[in-house]
Design an enzyme around this catalytic site. Structure first.
Site, PDB file in Angstrom:
ATOM      1  CB  SER A  57     -20.185  44.628  52.534  1.00 28.93           C
ATOM      2  OG  SER A  57     -20.543  43.319  52.905  1.00 28.93           O
ATOM      3  CD  GLU A 117     -27.752  45.899  53.822  1.00 33.32           C
ATOM      4  OE1 GLU A 117     -27.117  45.060  53.167  1.00 33.32           O
ATOM      5  OE2 GLU A 117     -27.423  47.097  53.889  1.00 33.32           O
ATOM      6  CG  HIS A 176     -25.161  43.254  51.010  1.00 38.22           C
ATOM      7  ND1 HIS A 176     -24.970  44.042  52.122  1.00 38.22           N
ATOM      8  CD2 HIS A 176     -23.925  42.824  50.645  1.00 38.22           C
ATOM      9  CE1 HIS A 176     -23.684  44.085  52.420  1.00 38.22           C
ATOM     10  NE2 HIS A 176     -23.018  43.350  51.536  1.00 38.22           N
TER      11      HIS A 176
END
Length: 583
Positions: free
Chosen positions: A265, A391, A501
């Protein structure tokens, strides 16, 4: 197939994972350092089952005392920079003086001060439970403090200077707003590397996110910040930590010429930006890069975030000061913290158009990241880059009031592309049609429609910030440097979120899994295909025939080779729009 409760546990693990347990009583054996402090107990009469053996490393004129736990020696919370407090607030990191005396390194250093984590209100009890668990765990496991620039080293037990083991450096995620090293225990990686016959050293560092060390922002935007040349302090912290590794890792038994940087991330975005800064010259700081859910993010000049600087100036009472930046350095922490918590986080309505992003500051970043890629200003090192399939789902929960295509267009114009023309946004919406079957969570038909436009919003957000930059990076660079791609498609049955995610963290850093093995192989060999392991050859990414490994929900075929050309036209259009209209 996961149950709802299993999905809840998994999502909680995403945010905060399972962390190192509190430090146990420590027995220093064969050492002259029979001392006691508030942080460590040297009671030799403690329960032997709870005792740990000390490990030590000589740095400069000092001794760093860690501890052995299982197959690993751990050295935690070592300062690598001067505390950015007082006059050092809102300034670049300064190297720490040479070490002297004893330094006990038995527990993680505290995280840098960060924003309150507020999960959006939703009608789904499951999502409410996830938010509650994540929030409580986060508060418990990431305590913060102004003195936070510390580094951790975990090595195979008994490793000596001169062992020259490869090194993997973990950069945590958190949207450049929150996070800390204490949420990831490198002992799991090290133990698994020993089992694979490819022992490596794990390093992680704290860095300044949005706010750290009282008033020292990590990613404060604005004209004033640019003029003072103090943008992207969090990335500068990371860079200084990489230089610390070059200076000291050999004393721990590591090889400074065999460093791989790895992140997820915001951490993965950071990895990509270290590849782009300095016109791609990595200064010998690393030889490989691994990016989970992050790449050259589509950002522009630091002044694009002027509204967030002005927001903080207004909320802290600094608006009428001649030098607002100096005022921010001196404002009481309680006042500033309250203002910070009022600013948007990544669960806010604007979603992934984050307030506190890295931006072009003229120092660390001298050009938009994607422009740097086009110009070839990229570190020519082998890389792995991959995404979770869905995501954008986690960050679209707060947008459930978007109910029509007209609402969707207004949202795009207000947040994602305020400078784009109507015709350009209309074409974008054709690539992402008002059809729940085409949205995210992908491949779930009409399911998971939290609101009429939820799946559409999730698809757009995920592609703009994650899938688009990854595909763009690979298409531009895979013919020039060895590159591998992956797609994580597991836990697809999680309601509303799908393969959300960060769900791949469980497989890569929290517990042994296929991705963890690939990371270890790559760290050792600059190739994820190790001598031992899965037996499935992972092909390099080829622009003419793009292939990636796909990790999916299947007992018989959990890992397969698949085409990496999904949503080809939409992602190309997203990349083009990002080049013209960066955030």
């Amino acid at each position: 197939m996961l149950t709802n409760r299993s999905a809840l546990i998994l999502l909680a693990a995403w945010a905060l994972s399972a962390l190192a347990s509190p430090i146990k009583p420590l027995v220093v054996q064969d050492s002259i350092y029979h001392l006691a402090t508030n942080d460590i107990c040297l009671d030799t009469e403690s329960d032997p089952s709870q005792e740990l053996v000390a490990a030590q490393v000589f740095l400069d004129d000092g001794v760093v005392v860690g501890f052995q736990e299982g197959a690993a020696d751990k050295f935690l919370g070592i300062p690598f920079a001067e505390p950015p407090t007082g006059q050092r607030r809102l300034r670049g990191p300064e190297p720490i003086p040479p070490y002297e005396g004893l330094l006990y390194a038995q527990k993680f250093g505290k995280s840098c001060p960060q924003q309150e984590l507020v999960f959006p209100k939703v009608d789904s009890q499951l999502l409410l439970d996830i938010g509650s668990v994540v929030g409580r765990l986060y508060e418990k496991l990431t305590p913060d403090d102004e003195d936070c620039l510390t580094i951790n080293v975990v090595r195979p037990s008994g490793t000596k200077p001169g062992s020259k083991l490869p090194v993997v450096v973990w950069i945590f995620g958190g949207g450049f707003e929150l996070g800390g090293t204490s949420t990831y225990d490198g002992g799991v990686i090290v133990s698994r590397s020993i089992e694979l016959g490819e022992p490596c050293i794990f390093v992680s560092m704290n860095y300044r996110p949005k706010l750290s060390n009282l008033l020292a922002f990590g990613f404060l935007p604005g004209r004033e910040v640019k003029e003072a040349k103090i943008g992207n302090l969090g990335l500068q912290d990371q860079r200084l930590a990489l230089k610390w590794i070059q200076t000291y890792i050999s004393e721990f038994g590591g090889d400074p010429s065999k460093v791989t940087i790895w992140g997820e991330s915001a951490g993965a975005i950071s990895v990509s930006l270290h590849m782009l800064t300095n016109k791609g010259n990595q200064e010998g700081l690393f030889r490989g890069a691994i990016m989970q859910s992050g790449g050259p993010i589509p950002v522009g000049d630091i002044e694009n975030g002027q509204q967030y600087y002005d927001f903080m100036v207004e909320r802290t009472g600094c608006r009428n000061h001649n030098d607002t930046l100096e005022c921010l350095r001196k404002v009481p922490y309680s006042t500033f913290k309250h203002a910070m918590d009022e600013s948007p986080n990544f669960f806010a309505y604007q979603g992934l158009v984050l307030a506190w992003l890295p931006r072009v500051d003229g120092v660390f970043l001298t050009e938009p990241p994607q422009h740097a890629v086009l110009r070839g200003h990229v570190s020519n090192v082998p890389m792995i880059t991959g995404n979770c399939d869905d995501e954008g789902s986690l960050f679209s929960i707060s947008t459930k009031n978007i109910s029509t295509s007209a609402d969707m267009k207004d949202y795009l114009k207000l947040y994602m592309m305020p400078k784009a023309k109507d015709a350009e946004i209309d074409l974008l919406m054709k690539y992402y049609p008002d059809d729940q079957r085409a949205g995210s969570p992908f491949d779930t038909g009409l399911k998971n429609a939290l609101s009429p436009q939820f799946k559409r919003t999730a698809a757009l957000q995920g592609d703009f910030v994650f899938h688009g930059p990854r595909r763009f990076f690979l298409k531009q660079r895979a013919s020039k440097q060895n590159s591998w791609g992956f797609i994580w498609k597991r836990v697809k049955s999680t309601p509303f979120l799908g393969t959300a995610h960060a769900t791949d963290l469980v497989n890569s850093i929290i517990a042994p899994g296929e991705l963890m093995d690939y990371v270890i192989h790559f760290t050792s060999n600059l190739n994820p295909n190790g001598k031992k392991g899965l037996g499935i050859p992972w092909p390099q990414w080829n622009p003419r025939d793009p292939k990636a490994i796909v990790l999916q929900d299947s007992t018989l075929f959990p890992v397969v080779i698949g085409n990496d050309n999904y949503r080809s036209d939409p992602l190309d259009y997203v990349a083009n729009m990002s080049l013209v209209y960066p955030i």
